[in-house]
Each structure stands twice: as structure tokens, then as C-alpha cells.
Write a protein that holds these residues in place. Structure first.
Motif, PDB file in Angstrom:
ATOM      1  N   GLY A  50       0.784  -1.545   0.265  1.00 50.37           N
ATOM      2  CA  GLY A  50       0.017  -0.411   0.123  1.00 50.37           C
ATOM      3  C   GLY A  50       0.786   1.026   0.118  1.00 50.37           C
ATOM      4  O   GLY A  50       0.153   2.396  -0.806  1.00 50.37           O
ATOM      5  N   ALA A  51       1.831   1.068   1.054  1.00 48.56           N
ATOM      6  CA  ALA A  51       2.706   2.344   0.842  1.00 48.56           C
ATOM      7  C   ALA A  51       3.583   2.556  -0.192  1.00 48.56           C
ATOM      8  O   ALA A  51       3.650   3.866  -1.356  1.00 48.56           O
ATOM      9  CB  ALA A  51       4.106   2.201   1.729  1.00 48.56           C
ATOM     10  N   LEU A  52       3.850   1.180  -0.950  1.00 54.66           N
ATOM     11  CA  LEU A  52       4.451   1.352  -2.660  1.00 54.66           C
ATOM     12  C   LEU A  52       3.417   2.283  -3.347  1.00 54.66           C
ATOM     13  O   LEU A  52       3.645   2.908  -4.255  1.00 54.66           O
ATOM     14  CB  LEU A  52       4.705   0.534  -2.883  1.00 54.66           C
ATOM     15  CG  LEU A  52       5.563  -0.270  -4.264  1.00 54.66           C
ATOM     16  CD1 LEU A  52       6.881   0.944  -4.757  1.00 54.66           C
ATOM     17  CD2 LEU A  52       5.998  -1.240  -4.820  1.00 54.66           C
ATOM     18  N   LEU A  53       1.950   1.519  -3.368  1.00 55.70           N
ATOM     19  CA  LEU A  53       1.333   2.456  -4.165  1.00 55.70           C
ATOM     20  C   LEU A  53       1.269   4.031  -4.515  1.00 55.70           C
ATOM     21  O   LEU A  53       0.646   4.721  -4.538  1.00 55.70           O
ATOM     22  CB  LEU A  53      -0.168   1.930  -3.979  1.00 55.70           C
ATOM     23  CG  LEU A  53      -1.277   1.859  -4.123  1.00 55.70           C
ATOM     24  CD1 LEU A  53      -1.469   1.753  -5.977  1.00 55.70           C
ATOM     25  CD2 LEU A  53      -2.834   1.734  -4.384  1.00 55.70           C
ATOM     26  N   TRP A  54       0.908   4.251  -2.621  1.00 56.66           N
ATOM     27  CA  TRP A  54       1.584   6.025  -2.566  1.00 56.66           C
ATOM     28  C   TRP A  54       2.048   6.474  -2.981  1.00 56.66           C
ATOM     29  O   TRP A  54       1.726   7.718  -3.345  1.00 56.66           O
ATOM     30  CB  TRP A  54       1.254   5.473  -0.832  1.00 56.66           C
ATOM     31  CG  TRP A  54       1.894   7.735  -0.270  1.00 56.66           C
ATOM     32  CD1 TRP A  54       0.283   8.038  -0.500  1.00 56.66           C
ATOM     33  CD2 TRP A  54       2.404   8.056  -0.073  1.00 56.66           C
ATOM     34  NE1 TRP A  54       0.405   9.398   0.103  1.00 56.66           N
ATOM     35  CE2 TRP A  54       2.142   9.130   0.434  1.00 56.66           C
ATOM     36  CE3 TRP A  54       3.694   7.600  -0.190  1.00 56.66           C
ATOM     37  CZ2 TRP A  54       3.478  10.569   0.651  1.00 56.66           C
ATOM     38  CZ3 TRP A  54       4.702   8.757   0.492  1.00 56.66           C
ATOM     39  CH2 TRP A  54       4.184   9.513   1.302  1.00 56.66           C
ATOM     40  N   VAL A  55       3.670   5.523  -3.314  1.00 57.14           N
ATOM     41  CA  VAL A  55       4.502   6.670  -3.883  1.00 57.14           C
ATOM     42  C   VAL A  55       4.891   6.923  -5.127  1.00 57.14           C
ATOM     43  O   VAL A  55       4.776   7.687  -5.835  1.00 57.14           O
ATOM     44  CB  VAL A  55       5.870   6.288  -3.389  1.00 57.14           C
ATOM     45  CG1 VAL A  55       7.121   6.560  -4.285  1.00 57.14           C
ATOM     46  CG2 VAL A  55       6.319   5.469  -2.450  1.00 57.14           C
ATOM     47  N   VAL A  56       3.682   5.664  -5.545  1.00 51.65           N
ATOM     48  CA  VAL A  56       3.789   6.143  -7.156  1.00 51.65           C
ATOM     49  C   VAL A  56       2.599   6.719  -7.514  1.00 51.65           C
ATOM     50  O   VAL A  56       2.848   7.436  -8.450  1.00 51.65           O
ATOM     51  CB  VAL A  56       2.935   4.197  -7.843  1.00 51.65           C
ATOM     52  CG1 VAL A  56       2.694   4.402  -8.859  1.00 51.65           C
ATOM     53  CG2 VAL A  56       4.292   3.309  -7.379  1.00 51.65           C
ATOM     54  N   ALA A  57       1.900   6.799  -7.030  1.00 49.06           N
ATOM     55  CA  ALA A  57       0.779   7.699  -7.051  1.00 49.06           C
ATOM     56  C   ALA A  57       1.213   9.396  -6.970  1.00 49.06           C
ATOM     57  O   ALA A  57       0.868   9.711  -7.631  1.00 49.06           O
ATOM     58  CB  ALA A  57      -0.726   7.099  -6.207  1.00 49.06           C
ATOM     59  N   VAL A 418      -6.258   5.025  -0.924  1.00 52.06           N
ATOM     60  CA  VAL A 418      -5.204   3.594  -0.299  1.00 52.06           C
ATOM     61  C   VAL A 418      -3.957   3.450   0.354  1.00 52.06           C
ATOM     62  O   VAL A 418      -3.666   3.077   1.228  1.00 52.06           O
ATOM     63  CB  VAL A 418      -5.965   2.545  -1.105  1.00 52.06           C
ATOM     64  CG1 VAL A 418      -5.168   1.200  -0.609  1.00 52.06           C
ATOM     65  CG2 VAL A 418      -7.506   2.988  -1.423  1.00 52.06           C
ATOM     66  N   GLY A 419      -2.781   4.238  -0.959  1.00 56.94           N
ATOM     67  CA  GLY A 419      -1.819   4.083   0.093  1.00 56.94           C
ATOM     68  C   GLY A 419      -1.531   5.155   0.821  1.00 56.94           C
ATOM     69  O   GLY A 419      -0.774   4.450   1.670  1.00 56.94           O
ATOM     70  N   SER A 420      -1.904   6.245   1.446  1.00 58.93           N
ATOM     71  CA  SER A 420      -2.049   6.918   2.743  1.00 58.93           C
ATOM     72  C   SER A 420      -2.405   5.703   3.766  1.00 58.93           C
ATOM     73  O   SER A 420      -1.269   5.470   5.217  1.00 58.93           O
ATOM     74  CB  SER A 420      -2.653   7.994   3.014  1.00 58.93           C
ATOM     75  OG  SER A 420      -3.553   7.724   3.281  1.00 58.93           O
TER      76      SER A 420
END
Length: 490
Positions: A50-57, A418-420
Motif C-alpha cells: 500500500g505504501a508503494l502504491l502511495w509513492v507511485v500515486a 489507499v496508499g496513505s
């Protein structure tokens, strides 16, 4: 009976038998000193993704600009400010548990304050990421600070609630971090004394030379009280100032004086729900049932009932004031909330925030771990929808019908939010691995006065009234960490 013993009618704050100071240290430091179990790894991997998704977004947002979100000319604020207010609200329970309950000498806070304070810090970090990412030019984020500069008369607008936000949240974060770290010092020193090699060197640096002497403890307690006194006004001021982002505008649905108390109650409401979400899982996975007991869970549920009821009254008051004002624009803003295109989000908010907490009036539900955990998640879903309803439904239909528009989130909006959540849980799980999730020193204070075994000793010595003992034994039936057979003879 000796004068320092607690009344037998009070429910114990530590359960179990043969509990010693050494056992408390071993139980609480087990997750820090031993290898992580399978449940921790599963949670960490999911959170890290999820944190990786946040970095990407967020990287995509920085590269392509705010146009990658679903904002338009009419709805200029949406998921970004919704997420910001939601995270700031979640952080409020930590300060309330740490500061306010300390000042009121509520000893039941001792087992839950450490995790709640950590949650506050991580939630404020998540909120701060929203502030920076929606600026458009994040490399100029320092411009919100009133710094001396060489750009001529470039000063922040002190009339802007966004500048007030910056002051409130930076103060809140720094005081909360100081309070949390001060409380950690004796426990970090405990880990230092038990560690070897590189770990010992690291914990030695972070323990700041804690010796555990009498003078050290005196200063520790004095500083804790001072920080509690400073933090208590922050419980009220931070979300009050966040509410002024909306209340000081002239937009129908926002321009209302009830926002400050309503936002503060909502923040405590969502904060305690998140504490329950985290600790109900942590107590099981980490084996801390003797220290986070059913009494703690029921006490937090009672606060959720209170604050949820205040929030419900605020919702009804908003509708009444809109009708009483005689302003057709104000009235339409609220009619549009409940019957317009976003009606589903309004009724989701009402169901989650007003109806579901009332289930906690039933003791059976209030004492059910599963029901409490589900309701804690439902409450925070509802609080997210509350912020969405306030922000989007007040903006999407303006004074001129030709400017009306709908907001539709893009994959970037959803991914940042979601990433946050992934970032938050990653930070919390790392905290559980490197620092004690319960304040060891503060729990030890309760062992001789407020523990189950100290009360059992009083009973065996015959110091207590038989009626009081019977009432006490009956109250223990709700505890999942008490061996009921031990009381069968009594």
C-alpha cells in the motif's frame, strides 16, 4: 486494609496471576526482542505494498500536476482535503488519552497511551503528505512559513485558515512527538540494558543517558505533566482551526458556527475508533490480553457512544439551523446533501456515524471483540464519508446551475488515499517491532494496587466486605483474560 490499596469494586487494569515486574517487561518487550511472527509479516507486506502504491500515486501527481486528480472548476477540493481532515481527526485520540486522561488521573490510560500516541504521529504525517501533494508546486512548500526572505514583501496571508492549519498542525506534531518520546525514555533504557552489540549502541543513543535515579524520575513526571498541560488545549484547538478552513468561508453548508465543536467531537470519535481497530488486533497477535483488558475496550466504547451521539446531534442541528436561517441557498445545500446526486454518501455517513455507534448501548455488543472491531472500522468509514459530504456536496452545485458539476475520482485519487492507509500501517507495524507498544514503566505502577492478583490477595486475607467481593467477582465475568475457575470457590 492498607491505605494504598484500590477499592475492590474497581475492575482490575492488569489480569492474570503470578504477574511480576520482570514478567511485565518480558511480555511487553517480547515483540521487540524476538523475531516477528507470521501475522506481523503478512500485515507488513500488505501495508508496504500500500505504501508503494502511495509513492507511485504521489510521484505521478508531482510529475503530471493536480490535473491527474478528478477536480474540476466547480469542485476544486475533494479527496485531497477529505483525506487530510480524516487523518488529522484520527490523530486526536492519542493526545486525549495521553494528556487529558493523565491530568484527570485515569490510570486505565497506562496500557493504551503509547500506541495511541504513535498513531497520532503517524496520522499527522499522513495528513501532512496531503497538504504538500495538493500544493501543485510542492518544492515551494516552505512558503507557508513566515520566514525572512529576499523576495520583497513576500509574506504569508495571516487571514488565511490554511496558514492557521500550518501553525496548528506543526505545533500539534512537535508537541505530540515530544510527549511520546519523553514517555519512551525509560522503556528505551530498559531495552538498552537487555540488548547486546549494535542494538545496545543504538538504544543507548536514543535513551539519552537515562539512569533511572530518583531525580531522573522526578524530572520525568514533572515534564510529563507540563507537556500534558500544553497538549490539552491542542485537543480542542487543532481541529477547531481545521474546521475554520470551511467555517470562515461564505459557501452554503460551510458557513456555520457549529463546525468547531462538531469537528472536535468527530475527531475524538474517529480517533478512538482507530485505536480500537489497531489494539484489538495487536493485543491478540502480540499476546497482550492481560494488559489491554475488556475494561479498556469497554471504556473506549463508552467514549465512542458519547462522541458519536454528539456528532449525531450536530448533524440534526445543521439541518435545523439551515431551516431556521430562512436562507434558500443554505436550505438547498442540505436538501441537496440528503436527496441530491450524492444522497448515497450522506446516508452512508448517517448510518455509520449515528446509527451504528448506538449498538454499543447493548452490553453484549460492547463486550464483543468481533463486534467492537467491526464497528470501529464502520465508524471510520462513516467519518471519511462525513468529510466527503461536507466538502463535495457543498461545492458541486453552486449558485448558478450552469456551473453545476459532478466529481469523479481518478485512479490517482483512490491510490493516494489507499496508499496513505498503507503508509500509516507500515509505520505502525515498524513501531511495534522496534519500540514497546505499551508503556512498561506506567503499567508497573498498577501492579500492586490495580491488578487482579493484588485484589485476590485482599480477598484471601479477608479484608473485604463479602457483598463487595461478590460484586467484584461478578464484574470479572466479562474478562476474556481471567480464569473464572479461580473464583468458583469464592
Amino acid at each position: 486494609m492498607s491505605g494504598h490499596n484500590e477499592s475492590i469494586l474497581r475492575e482490575p487494569l492488569i489480569t492474570g496471576d503470578n504477574i511480576t515486574y520482570a514478567k511485565i517487561t518480558d511480555d511487553i518487550l517480547g515483540p521487540v526482542e524476538n523475531k516477528p511472527n507470521k501475522a506481523w509479516w503478512i500485515g507488513f507486506i500488505v501495508s508496504a505494498l500500500g505504501a508503494l502504491l502511495w509513492v507511485v500515486a504521489v510521484s505521478y501527481t508531482f510529475w503530471n500536476g493536480i490535473g491527474s486528480w478528478g477536480l474540476n472548476k466547480t469542485v476544486g477540493w475533494a479527496w485531497d482535503i477529505t483525506g487530510f481532515v480524516w487523518w488529522v481527526g484520527i490523530g486526536h485520540a492519542g493526545t486525549l488519552i495521553s494528556a487529558v486522561l493523565l491530568l484527570f488521573r485515569q490510570n486505565w490510560r497506562n496500557s493504551i497511551n503509547r500506541s495511541a500516541e504513535a498513531m497520532t504521529i503517524f496520522a499527522v504525517i499522513c495528513a501532512a503528505t496531503y497538504v504538500v501533494s495538493h500544493m501543485g508546486r510542492p518544492w515551494l512548500a516552505y512558503w507557508v512559513l513566515p520566514l525572512p526572505n529576499q523576495f520583497g514583501s513576500l509574506w504569508v496571508n495571516f487571514n488565511s485558515p490554511l496558514v492557521w492549519d500550518m501553525f496548528a498542525i506543526s505545533t500539534y506534531f512537535s508537541v505530540s512527538l515530544l510527549f511520546w518520546y519523553t514517555g519512551l525514555l525509560p522503556d528505551i533504557a530498559t531495552i538498552r540494558d537487555r540488548a547486546v552489540g549494535t542494538r545496545r549502541k543504538i538504544y543507548t543513543i536514543f535513551s539519552f543517558g537515562w539512569t533511572g535515579g530518583v531525580k531522573t524520575w522526578q524530572r520525568f513526571e514533572a515534564v510529563s505533566l507540563i507537556l500534558a498541560g500544553i497538549s490539552t488545549p491542542l485537543v480542542l484547538s487543532v481541529h477547531t482551526i481545521v474546521s475554520m478552513d470551511f467555517a470562515t468561508s461564505v459557501i452554503p453548508g460551510w458557513h456555520t458556527t457549529i463546525f468547531p465543536p462538531y469537528f472536535v467531537a468527530g475527531a475524538i470519535f474517529s480517533g478512538f475508533a482507530m485505536v480500537l481497530t489497531l489494539l484489538l488486533v495487536a493485543r491478540k497477535v502480540l499476546g497482550l490480553e492481560n494488559y489491554i483488558t475488556m475494561f479498556h475496550i469497554e471504556s473506549m466504547n463508552k467514549i465512542i457512544i458519547l462522541t458519536g451521539s454528539i456528532v449525531g446531534v450536530a448533524y440534526l442541528t445543521e439541518f435545523f439551523i439551515a431551516w431556521y436561517s430562512g436562507s434558500e441557498y443554505e436550505q438547498y445545500a442540505f436538501i441537496n446533501r440528503s436527496t441530491g446526486p450524492y444522497w448515497w454518501s450522506y446516508w452512508m455517513m448517517m448510518t455509520c456515524n449515528v446509527i451504528s455507534p448506538q449498538l454499543l448501548w447493548f452490553k453484549k455488543i460492547r463486550l464483543s471483540i468481533k463486534a467492537t472491531w467491526i464497528l470501529s472500522i464502520v465508524v471510520n468509514v462513516g467519518m471519511w464519508f462525513e468529510r466527503f459530504v461536507i466538502i463535495v456536496t457543498s461545492l458541486h452545485r453552486d449558485y448558478i446551475p450552469s456551473s453545476w458539476a459532478m466529481f469523479y475520482p481518478t485512479w490517482v485519487d483512490v491510490s493516494v488515499f489507499v496508499g496513505s492507509i498503507g503508509l500509516f500501517f507500515t509505520l505502525f507495524l515498524l513501531f511495534l517491532r522496534v519500540l514497546p507498544s505499551i508503556a512498561i514503566a506506567e503499567v508497573k505502577l498498577l501492579l500492586k494496587t490495580a491488578s487482579e492478583q493484588s485484589k485476590m490477595k485482599q480477598i484471601k486475607e479477608g479484608h473485604e466486605n463479602k457483598e463487595y467481593v461478590a460484586e467484584y467477582v461478578e464484574s470479572l465475568q466479562k474478562f476474556d483474560s481471567v480464569k473464572q475457575e479461580d473464583y468458583a470457590k469464592i
